[in-house]
Design an enzyme around this catalytic site. Structure first.
Site, short mmCIF file in Angstrom:
data_model
loop_
_atom_site.label_atom_id
_atom_site.label_comp_id
_atom_site.label_asym_id
_atom_site.label_seq_id
_atom_site.Cartn_x
_atom_site.Cartn_y
_atom_site.Cartn_z
N ARG A 331 0.85 -1.19 0.00
CA ARG A 331 0.00 0.00 0.00
C ARG A 331 0.88 1.24 0.00
NH1 ARG A 331 -4.84 -1.52 4.34
NH2 ARG A 331 -5.44 -3.42 3.23
N ARG A 342 3.26 0.92 10.29
CA ARG A 342 2.55 1.54 9.18
C ARG A 342 3.53 1.61 8.02
NH1 ARG A 342 -2.34 4.20 9.09
NH2 ARG A 342 -2.65 5.35 7.15
N ASN A 432 -8.49 -7.66 12.99
CA ASN A 432 -9.91 -7.35 12.81
C ASN A 432 -10.67 -8.60 12.37
OD1 ASN A 432 -9.84 -7.57 9.93
ND2 ASN A 432 -8.77 -5.61 9.94
#
Lengths: 498, 498
Positions: A331, A342, A432
């Site tokens: 990403r 990140r 998640n």
């Protein structure tokens, strides 16, 4: 809604002589239309030499652009044989659509192909100088939706996400309060990669990431009956058009450009220049590249859904439980990079489940049990769970107000001692679990023999697990919890540099 | 070799008045040069107003383009203070270089920046209208090398690779003679991926590939003391400039293009058009992409070498034994694709070893023992080993005549019953083992405390192992050899479709 379409038909011959017939025909056509939808009207009929112009208006389900094609064909049938005239060209002089918004626009809205004017809650889209081809392409409804969506998004911008606590562990005393990436970098366990936001994991850090992988497989996925598949790392745009990723986050994708040729002669100048200058001849490179039609994996689920495209799954194979642990997620993070938390490139195991609503709700409970077991008994973490906005809604630029208990996403968050006070600091989302309803099974036309299907996924990010664990438990294996030490007690010896 | 460089200097003022001084200076400079290299001469000196022109010729190590810069600076020092004149501009009128080739050129040779003429074994490079900046860039020697290389390659084109049998197993009776990819595809174990030359491995095929991975790690890499690292999947051009991949196979690379921005506003039109048309707006995409400066992993070793760039390794850490089992290899194969054997995307474990010559020669023997154990005792294959041209020489466009026993590559080849007769058909290269001398350690400036370093690698391709094994042993686990069945006796149950 109010549609007003003004059109000119250019005929192959002068139609003045059959003016009456044409008017009669349009009047009859009008009546037939009114019977279906009494808001539709053909008016302002003008006939002049080769030219017929008129307006179609409507306020209900029958749209002028759909009426138009029908009318053109009918005129052709009616007048072609009898009077030997045909419609040569259709010119759309004006197409105006009024519709109402739920809320006032907060700022100007623009879309391609049309002018947009908004006054209070009334929006007007005006198209000019378009072809009838354009009208046939079914863009109009999507243009209306896009305006509505843009106004809706104005209200969501800057608004916090929905977040509702589900469960939280007791406070735990952390072993230290350091940033694991920084400490591992100092020790040489990790090294920044050769391009932005990527890392090179030496054997010490690799051992930890690989232990996370092993725990995820042995303690979560295998007990739940998941089976491994291997998918492709390269995702074509047509898959992302179905999942919404391409329109959702085009600025976060790493695109893949194939050579336009493998022919050595075509590359000869590139090779010559590279060998002579020892620099990259970008001009030559450009000549030999295709425009990208694919990108690197962003999330693993799209290609898994694609693999079931158009299939009908036997009831006995439900629920389908598969995971990919091979492809690498990439990403483009631009500004927000931090440590291994990140990053532009990360390693995730992604289980995907397809089954009935009941099967998936039951599976979610079992997943929660397994994750609790790992995070409580093996990692001994301080963590919590919360209902949040489903990620696919965020990605599509839509921030939901709330989630149901059936579909939706649960985020797992861990306290990061190095970020400061547990009450005030931001916790790390390290796991998640989503049930996404029928969104993706519909998008890929996946069916079961009898049942209605739902699906979901639950990305297990190895860098996130590693960071959550190390941030609380430190990097000294002697101080790690017993449960974790069953998997890893000692790090491999690293390489010494002088 | 013969160099002939003709230059004009434009001075800031008329130098007619100091003609004598200039001539004297050049004559002295000439003498100093001749003392170093008696083939160097400055001649054809002409002085006219602001202009000085002359030629520098040489036939030995001192090259006119190196002399020139020195001369320019000396003139500046000598005449700047005394006569207040300086060199404003240098114009290279002509630069001609004659040199001899080992063999006659078989066809015309072209390179950038210069005309090339070849008559028998004599080559002439002529450059015109170039700047002195160009000369300083050190291109000349590389241009000469490139011409020589192109002529050499004319002789190697179409010539078979070097191949010398080292060892062969006895003939084995194959279980079947089918193409494993075809059979697995029919059974739905495999499915062609969403883009060309990629595959989607369902759980049955995945189980086989993952077993190969396990055997490679447990039976080869761990016993030899290799430790896992994780590298980045994205390789910047500067790494490939050092390894030679960028000039070696630019037409086989999958390039990576980053977004030029993550700014949502810049992407708004792209998003609007995608949502409205449900097609990809390539024009908008182009506007928001950067030109690639990296590509997807082609081989894993370049980034491993990069991770040691400029480092000095302690003697006690030698030999360095590491492997990557994470990144995915991608090669643009264009026409030559076949099954899972020749693909655009494949899965390879790549061990890299760095150590002294003696350490690596010893390691090679141990590697051979372990591979023999796997291929004989576990897979029970019919296979052979041969010395072949080192791959990095092929990649650089150079086909070697032979290889030494020290550096070089051993190919492992397996009989493919589905390709026909074992004597006549092409065997599958399913493993290799290379010692590459100091090529890469030098390229990345990797040093040891005391020792001279060599390096090598040995790619373990999971698709290749799988195909070699299945082509001979079939896809029925009951018929697999005992040694393999210790790792896998039963395939996972697949998903049924109706």
């Amino acid at each position: 809604m109010k549609f007003d379409l003004n059109v000119s038909f250019a005929f192959s011959n002068d139609v003045s002589s059959i003016k009456k017939d044409l008017e009669k025909f349009l009047s009859d056509f009008n009546k037939t239309l009114s019977a279906k939808d009494n808001t539709v009207k053909i008016k302002e009929i003008k006939i002049n030499k080769n030219n017929l112009s008129f307006s179609i208006i409507s306020e209900d389900t029958l749209r002028p652009h759909n009426v138009l094609l029908n009318l053109k064909n009918s005129i052709g049938r009616e007048f072609g044989k009898k009077h030997h005239v045909g419609v040569r060209e259709i010119k759309i002089n004006r197409y105006t659509i009024d519709f109402y918004l739920e809320r006032k626009a907060l700022k100007k809205v623009k879309i391609p192909f049309a002018d947009v004017k908004i006054k209070n809650k009334k929006a007007t889209i005006s198209l000019r100088n378009i072809t009838d081809d354009f009208l046939q392409r079914n863009y109009i409804d999507r243009m209306i939706s896009r305006v509505k969506e843009k106004v809706d998004n104005q209200y969501y911008e800057g608004k916090g996400e929905f977040w509702k606590l589900v469960w939280e562990s007791v406070d735990k005393k952390p072993v230290w309060d350091k940033d694991p990436t920084e400490e591992m970098s100092k020790l040489g366990w990790l090294k920044q990669g050769p391009t932005k936001g990527k890392w090179f994991y030496r054997s010490e850090a690799t051992a930890i990431l690989k232990t996370m992988e092993k725990i995820a497989i042995e303690e979560v996925l295998k007990p739940l009956g998941f089976k491994e598949i291997i998918e492709s790392n390269i995702v074509p745009f047509d898959v992302w058009l179905k999942t919404g990723h391409l329109e959702g986050m085009p600025g976060e994708i790493y695109y893949v450009a194939e050579p336009s040729t493998r022919d050595v002669e075509k590359w000869e100048k590139f090779i010559d220049l590279t060998k002579i200058t020892r620099e990259v001849p970008f001009g030559e490179l450009k000549k030999n590249l295709s425009i990208p039609n694919a990108g690197l994996c962003y999330a693993q689920c799209p290609v898994i859904y694609w693999s079931f495209k158009g299939k009908t799954i036997s009831e006995k194979s439900l629920p389908v439980l598969v995971y990919d642990n091979t492809v690498i997620s990439t990403r483009y993070e631009s500004g927000g990079r931090h440590g291994i938390v990140r990053v532009d490139e990360f390693h995730r195991i992604e289980p995907v489940y397809i089954g009935t609503r009941e099967q998936l709700l039951k599976l979610r409970e079992k997943f929660l049990d397994r994750y609790k077991h790992v995070f409580n008994d093996i990692f001994e973490l301080e963590w919590r769970m919360a209902w949040v906005t489903p990620w696919y809604m965020q990605q599509a630029g839509k921030i939901g107000e709330e989630t149901t208990q059936d579909t939706g996403t649960i985020d797992f968050e861990a306290y990061m001692p190095y970020r400061g006070d547990r009450k005030k600091s931001e916790w790390l989302e390290f796991q998640n679990l989503s049930i996404l309803g029928d969104k993706y099974v519909k998008a890929f036309n996946i069916k079961a023999q009898k049942s209605e299907l739902w699906s979901g996924c639950s990305g297990i990010g190895l860098e996130r697990w590693t960071t959550a664990f190390l941030a609380q438990k430190g990097i000294d294996p002697d101080k790690w919890p017993k449960g974790f030490r069953k998997y890893l007690t000692k790090l491999p010896e690293g390489i010494s540099f002088v």
